[in-house]
Design an enzyme around this catalytic site. Structure first.
Site, PDB file in Angstrom:
ATOM      1  N   ALA A   1     -24.260   8.941 -12.466  1.00 41.72           N
ATOM      2  CA  ALA A   1     -25.293   9.403 -11.536  1.00 41.72           C
ATOM      3  C   ALA A   1     -26.160   8.261 -11.022  1.00 41.72           C
ATOM      4  O   ALA A   1     -26.986   8.473 -10.130  1.00 41.72           O
ATOM      5  CB  ALA A   1     -26.174  10.456 -12.215  1.00 41.72           C
TER       6      ALA A   1
ATOM      7  N   ARG B   1     -18.466   5.146  -2.145  1.00 39.98           N
ATOM      8  CA  ARG B   1     -17.368   5.604  -3.015  1.00 39.98           C
ATOM      9  C   ARG B   1     -16.932   6.975  -2.514  1.00 39.98           C
ATOM     10  O   ARG B   1     -17.757   7.896  -2.440  1.00 39.98           O
ATOM     11  CB  ARG B   1     -17.808   5.654  -4.482  1.00 39.98           C
ATOM     12  CG  ARG B   1     -18.150   4.276  -5.058  1.00 39.98           C
ATOM     13  CD  ARG B   1     -18.197   4.283  -6.571  1.00 39.98           C
ATOM     14  NE  ARG B   1     -16.879   4.515  -7.150  1.00 39.98           N
ATOM     15  CZ  ARG B   1     -16.676   4.706  -8.458  1.00 39.98           C
ATOM     16  NH1 ARG B   1     -17.701   4.671  -9.289  1.00 39.98           N
ATOM     17  NH2 ARG B   1     -15.460   4.917  -8.921  1.00 39.98           N
TER      18      ARG B   1
ATOM     19  N   GLN C   1     -16.688   2.436 -19.874  1.00 40.56           N
ATOM     20  CA  GLN C   1     -18.006   3.075 -19.793  1.00 40.56           C
ATOM     21  C   GLN C   1     -18.353   3.838 -21.074  1.00 40.56           C
ATOM     22  O   GLN C   1     -19.514   3.878 -21.479  1.00 40.56           O
ATOM     23  CB  GLN C   1     -18.070   4.036 -18.605  1.00 40.56           C
ATOM     24  CG  GLN C   1     -17.965   3.368 -17.247  1.00 40.56           C
ATOM     25  CD  GLN C   1     -16.574   3.531 -16.660  1.00 40.56           C
ATOM     26  OE1 GLN C   1     -15.588   3.330 -17.354  1.00 40.56           O
ATOM     27  NE2 GLN C   1     -16.489   3.881 -15.391  1.00 40.56           N
TER      28      GLN C   1
ATOM     29  N   ASP D   1     -17.717  14.403 -11.576  1.00 38.62           N
ATOM     30  CA  ASP D   1     -18.088  13.811 -10.290  1.00 38.62           C
ATOM     31  C   ASP D   1     -17.908  14.797  -9.150  1.00 38.62           C
ATOM     32  O   ASP D   1     -18.503  14.631  -8.086  1.00 38.62           O
ATOM     33  CB  ASP D   1     -17.260  12.552 -10.043  1.00 38.62           C
ATOM     34  CG  ASP D   1     -17.624  11.448 -11.022  1.00 38.62           C
ATOM     35  OD1 ASP D   1     -18.487  10.626 -10.688  1.00 38.62           O
ATOM     36  OD2 ASP D   1     -17.061  11.431 -12.132  1.00 38.62           O
TER      37      ASP D   1
ATOM     38  N   ASN E   1     -13.238  14.047 -12.804  1.00 39.84           N
ATOM     39  CA  ASN E   1     -14.042  13.184 -13.657  1.00 39.84           C
ATOM     40  C   ASN E   1     -13.222  11.925 -13.935  1.00 39.84           C
ATOM     41  O   ASN E   1     -12.059  11.823 -13.543  1.00 39.84           O
ATOM     42  CB  ASN E   1     -14.419  13.897 -14.963  1.00 39.84           C
ATOM     43  CG  ASN E   1     -15.514  13.169 -15.716  1.00 39.84           C
ATOM     44  OD1 ASN E   1     -16.564  12.848 -15.157  1.00 39.84           O
ATOM     45  ND2 ASN E   1     -15.290  12.890 -16.987  1.00 39.84           N
ATOM     46  N   LYS E   2     -13.820  10.982 -14.621  1.00 38.02           N
ATOM     47  CA  LYS E   2     -13.146   9.712 -14.879  1.00 38.02           C
ATOM     48  C   LYS E   2     -11.720   9.931 -15.365  1.00 38.02           C
ATOM     49  O   LYS E   2     -11.470  10.793 -16.214  1.00 38.02           O
ATOM     50  CB  LYS E   2     -13.933   8.923 -15.926  1.00 38.02           C
ATOM     51  CG  LYS E   2     -13.338   7.556 -16.236  1.00 38.02           C
ATOM     52  CD  LYS E   2     -13.415   6.636 -15.041  1.00 38.02           C
ATOM     53  CE  LYS E   2     -12.784   5.276 -15.338  1.00 38.02           C
ATOM     54  NZ  LYS E   2     -12.826   4.393 -14.168  1.00 38.02           N
TER      55      LYS E   2
END
Length: 351
Positions: free
Chosen positions: A60, A100, A200, A241, A251-252
């Protein structure tokens, strides 16, 4: 409203997310934290957009960087006519919002709101720069406050002395869940999937958990099945996301495979976040493809021979059948019933 970053770890303190002051946006460089604590200074909105693209900030964090970048764009254009200032800010809005692609819809909500704030300030003869900056701080407060509601719902599903598995870096919800556990005196421990290639989970999520005093264990991404078969995991959770209204979440990359394993081992997977009002179905989610070189190296050290190829999709899409619930500020929603969220709350002011 008082600042909502009280008790937050280093990464979630407002000034360390992204901060505009005196013609500069300062962003804590999450690419190298916690190995190094350094800031990237941006003197133009174009530099802010590039910092977002380059993942100086992720999760975020770009939402705040976007707002502060718009304040910087206002500062850059302060000597122009009102008409030219607005044209300049409109261009800045689109540049920052599309830094992005997967989250462009959410980013555009932020930058276009900043543009509206600037129009109001210019019409009133006040500083659009300060108005945008204050709106961004207000947005931070609102997001933290909203995600604290989410955390209160989520923590109900975690027993005392429970074990939580995380994926990537859920930014605000991670901080709020940790703070809520402390305030409720609930003892939790965390397993954090490292999240290649940017790590991350290892660098950011694990740092927040450890800094706030929780037992924290990092595992590599290919240890999930071992972990689930040999240890008691009470909950797998991630942010998202994108959350489309037909129950698919982006998501990732790596989230999908963990969700499959969680279902196999009978571990609930709860996604945290607010559904996207403008993403009706899976087809509206765009997956960002990043530089594959980042897969073939780690911390600048290449570990493949010349000629070896790689791919780097930043996100994957998890279908609703692998999601136990989407946890929102209004409680738990079935991934098959997300449209009802907007029937109850048509105005999404999360950003």
């Amino acid at each position: 409203m008082e600042r909502q970053d009280y008790m937050m770890p280093t990464l979630l303190q407002y000034e360390n997310v992204a901060w505009y002051e005196n013609g500069k946006v300062r962003i804590l460089d999450r690419r190298i934290y916690p190995r190094e604590t350094q800031f990237v200074d941006c003197y133009t909105y174009q530099e802010v957009a590039q910092a977002i693209t380059d993942m100086v900030t992720q999760s975020a964090g770009p939402y705040t960087a976007a707002g502060m970048g718009m304040a910087l764009a206002s500062y850059q254009s302060a000597d122009l006519s009102v008409e030219d200032q607005l044209a300049y800010l409109k261009e800045a809005s689109e540049t920052i919002a599309t830094a992005r692609p997967t989250t462009a819809n959410r980013m555009r909500l932020i930058t276009e709101k900043c543009l509206d704030i600037a129009k109001e300030a210019l019409a009133a003869g006040t500083s659009p720069t300060e108005a945008i900056r204050q709106n961004t701080i207000d947005s931070l407060n609102r997001r933290y406050f909203t995600m604290n509601k989410v955390a209160k719902f989520l923590i109900e599903k975690i027993p005392n002395n429970g074990t939580v598995l995380t994926q990537c870096y859920g930014e605000t919800i991670i901080g709020m869940l940790l703070r809520e556990a402390i305030e409720q005196k609930k003892d939790l421990q965390f397993f954090c999937a490292e999240t290649r290639p940017y790590l991350q989970g290892a660098r950011l999520t694990a740092s927040c958990c450890a800094e706030m005093g929780f037992k924290t264990t990092v595992i590599s991404d290919n240890m999930i099945a071992y972990l689930m078969s040999s240890r008691k995991i009470d909950l797998f959770t991630s942010a998202a996301d994108s959350i489309s209204q037909d129950g698919y979440i982006a998501n990732k990359v790596g989230t999908y495979q963990i969700a499959i394993l969680a279902k196999y081992f009978g571990i609930p997977y709860f996604v945290t976040g607010i559904p996207d009002s403008d993403k009706k179905d899976k087809s509206s989610i765009k997956i960002e493809m990043r530089d594959p070189e980042q897969v073939m190296e780690l911390n600048g050290i290449k570990h493949t021979l010349n000629g070896v190829q790689a791919i780097y999709p930043s996100f994957d899409i998890t279908p609703p059948e692998f999601i136990g619930a989407v946890v929102t500020d209004r409680g738990f929603y079935s991934p098959y019933d997300l449209k009802s969220y907007f029937k109850e709350n048509p105005e999404n002011n999360f950003y």
